[in-house]
Design an enzyme around this catalytic site. Structure first.
Site, PDB file in Angstrom:
ATOM      1  N   ASP A   1      54.062  -8.263 108.164  1.00 30.11           N
ATOM      2  CA  ASP A   1      55.245  -8.400 109.002  1.00 30.11           C
ATOM      3  C   ASP A   1      54.927  -8.060 110.463  1.00 30.11           C
ATOM      4  OD1 ASP A   1      58.291  -8.560 108.971  1.00 30.11           O
ATOM      5  OD2 ASP A   1      58.001  -6.608 109.926  1.00 30.11           O
TER       6      ASP A   1
ATOM      7  N   GLU B   1      37.417  -4.473  99.452  1.00 29.06           N
ATOM      8  CA  GLU B   1      36.932  -3.534  98.422  1.00 29.06           C
ATOM      9  C   GLU B   1      37.277  -4.066  97.026  1.00 29.06           C
ATOM     10  OE1 GLU B   1      39.111   0.072  99.100  1.00 29.06           O
ATOM     11  OE2 GLU B   1      38.269   0.331 101.105  1.00 29.06           O
TER      12      GLU B   1
END
Ligand code: NOJ
Length: 588
Positions: free
Chosen positions: A213, A282
């Site tokens: 956002d 990751e």
């Protein structure tokens, strides 16, 4: 098909949870409701869901003011309900991305409550705090009197001053959006660490990525340079409404830009996006990031920042004309291709912040035809399409003219300013507020022709009124039964896209560059070539593509037409196209 990532081949569908489906019968959408509609979404043929915020929130900005980043709003269900939703979506082959609000939290978030409690609190520097401006010259005041001024003249893009005073600290905090949405201080490493923890929390649960956002608003000019516009936000909005001549409109546009230029797109944000990208990397499974932003530099070198940004410039027009689309595509695709690792396009025409496609790009007479053309455009242009819930049945804006029924805080504030500060007649003010409010495009999803459009029980008041046109065929059930409906065109076009590799991975080659009435182009991959003709006019056309080098001497076989035409081989020299027709064909 070449090896593209899932987010390059997917069609995304945005769910605005409050308005999608009410499973608990309280007038507010929830996970139970969404779960009951997952089969519908799978059958529709979309591949991924973007869920607008589902976190606990005081709802000043309907979820975009988050008070707990690691939980579910009680009105939507529990964390277990979320987990069920995620696994049931995955079972149906639907990926799920969440909305991540980084710029600000709710003013009820414990981080903010702690930060505002005292200048000595360990979290005192988690938000953007500034002292009052010292007036020059210093006014002569009586004993004990003090002048308090905001640090500068910056405006919030939602509700006036961007600074709110807190007596506990004798300081102001900054908020680009509402005062209930204080901006986090992203220069503080502890803020980053805390937010990356929240990101990992959802990634650990298995979400496929995030829509980020308002990332352009994360940093602001540290020198607090004042804006040069000689009016405040409410006055500027009003000037925008009243601007008639091109010169007036241009002036207002310039003011909009200048008013916020020191508050957006400031240095630092790209380093931050790179850091967030390493967090996602990751994880296995190609988790993705899409920014609520249009600037290509958010893709970094093509691999080290975000995966996608929206082609918002395509939305910025009153009317989608072939010329406008061609210019947009040329500019956009050239920029994307110039990146060291080519960027991937992403197109959309509507979301919870913008007027509905059916209303926005209609002409009042051929709205249905134009809505179908808009959809076909999304599904045939190069790039990942994002669709907004309700678009598939042609939901329209529903303008609320009773100010007491408005739920969008920004519009409530504007109504108040118009009446009380700018002395606008209350009836006009109500109309203006209704028009600018985002409530109009967030009304509940229309599932059938039952009271409340089947969104919630008949005797329950939905959180926003249901658009009464649910009873005039604008609902899922009626359109499912009607082969000529927009919904069935959606399904059909989504299937055509899925079974036509060139529409997903092919290059875009514009044809007949000067045409004003229709937009024609090829999508060409190693194994396939597709011709798309979108007739935006009410004229019947006879087109000749035979002199084009790419398709000269070949035959074309129709794959989809919105007209009642037999899908057969067609003549390249004299291709007849009906008024407003969507025509897609394979060139062999
Ligand atoms: C963009 C969101 O799409 C909008 O709905 C929200 O009000 C602002 N950001 C603030 O979070």
């Amino acid at each position: 098909m070449t090896t593209l990532k899932w987010w390059q081949t997917a069609v995304f569908y945005q769910i605005y949870p409050r308005s999608f489906a009410d499973g608990s019968g309280d007038g507010v959408g929830d996970f139970k409701g969404i779960l009951s509609r997952l089969d519908y979404l799978a059958d529709l043929g979309v591949d991924a869901l973007w869920l607008s915020p589902h976190f606990p929130s005081p709802n000043w900005d309907w979820g975009y003011d988050i008070s707990d980043y690691q939980n579910v709003a009680p009105e939507y269900g529990t964390l277990d309900d979320f987990k069920t939703f995620l696994s049931e979506s995955h079972k149906r082959g639907l990926r799920v991305i969440l909305d991540l609000v980084l710029n600000h939290t709710s003013d009820q978030h414990p981080w903010f409550l702690e930060s505002k409690s005292s200048r000595d609190h360990p979290k005192s520097d988690w938000y953007v705090w500034k002292d009052s401006l010292t007036p020059t010259p210093l006014p002569i005041l009586g004993e004990g009197q003090r002048v308090r001024l905001p640090p500068n003249n910056w405006q919030s893009c939602f509700d006036g001053d961007a600074w709110t005073y807190v007596p506990e600290r004798n300081q102001y905090y900054y908020h680009y959006f509402m005062k209930q949405q204080p901006d986090l201080n992203w220069r503080n490493p502890e803020v980053k660490a805390a937010m990356w923890d929240a990101v990992r929390f959802w990634l650990d649960l298995g979400v496929d990525g995030f829509r980020l956002d308002a990332i352009g608003t994360i940093f602001e000019d540290p020198n607090l340079t004042p804006h040069p516009v000689p009016m405040n936000l409410a006055e500027l909005r009003r000037a925008h409404e009243l601007a008639k001549t091109p010169a007036e409109k241009e002036q207002v546009e310039k003011y909009w830009h200048d008013m916020f230029m020191h508050q957006i797109e400031q240095p630092g944000v790209h380093e931050m996006m790179k850091e967030l990208r390493t967090v996602l990397d990751e994880y296995d499974g190609d988790r993705m990031l899409i920014g609520e932003n249009e600037y290509i530099d958010y893709l970094g070198d093509g691999e080290d920042e975000l995966n996608l940004v929206f082609n918002f410039p395509l939305m910025r027009t009153e009317r989608l004309t072939p010329d406008f689309i061609r210019r947009n595509q040329k500019e956009r695709l050239t920029q994307l291709e110039a990146l060291p690792v080519k960027g991937w396009a992403c197109n959309t025409l509507g979301n919870h912040d913008s007027p509905r496609v059916h209303s926005r790009y209609g002409d009042g007479i051929h709205d249905a035809e134009l809505a179908r053309l808009s959809l076909a455009l999304m599904l045939t242009l190069k790039g990942t399409p994002f669709l907004y819930n309700g678009e598939e049945i042609g939901m329209t804006d529903y303008i609320i003219t009773d100010p007491t029924k408005l739920r969008d805080t920004m519009a409530i504030w504007y109504y108040d300013q118009l009446v009380n500060e700018l002395e606008v007649d209350p009836t006009e003010a109500a109309l203006r507020a209704g028009q600018m409010s985002r409530d109009k495009n967030r009304t509940p999803m229309q599932w059938n022709n039952a009271p409340n459009g089947g969104f919630c029980p008949a005797d329950v008041e939905p959180w926003l009124p249901v658009n009464p046109n649910y009873s005039k065929g604008v609902n899922v059930e009626d359109q499912s039964a009607n082969p000529a409906s927009l919904l069935n065109d959606y399904k059909c076009l989504l299937r055509v896209r899925k079974s036509t590799p060139a529409l997903v991975e092919g290059e875009y080659i514009p044809l007949h560059d000067a045409s004003q009435d229709y937009f024609a182009f090829l999508r060409k991959s190693a194994s396939q070539m597709i011709l798309v003709v979108l007739n935006f006019s009410d004229k019947r056309l006879e087109l000749d593509f035979s002199d084009n080098q790419e398709i000269k001497g070949k035959t074309i076989h129709a794959l989809f037409s919105s007209d009642e035409r037999v899908l057969a081989n067609e003549n390249l020299r004299q291709l007849a196209i009906g008024a407003y027709e969507v025509f897609i064909a394979e060139v062999k």
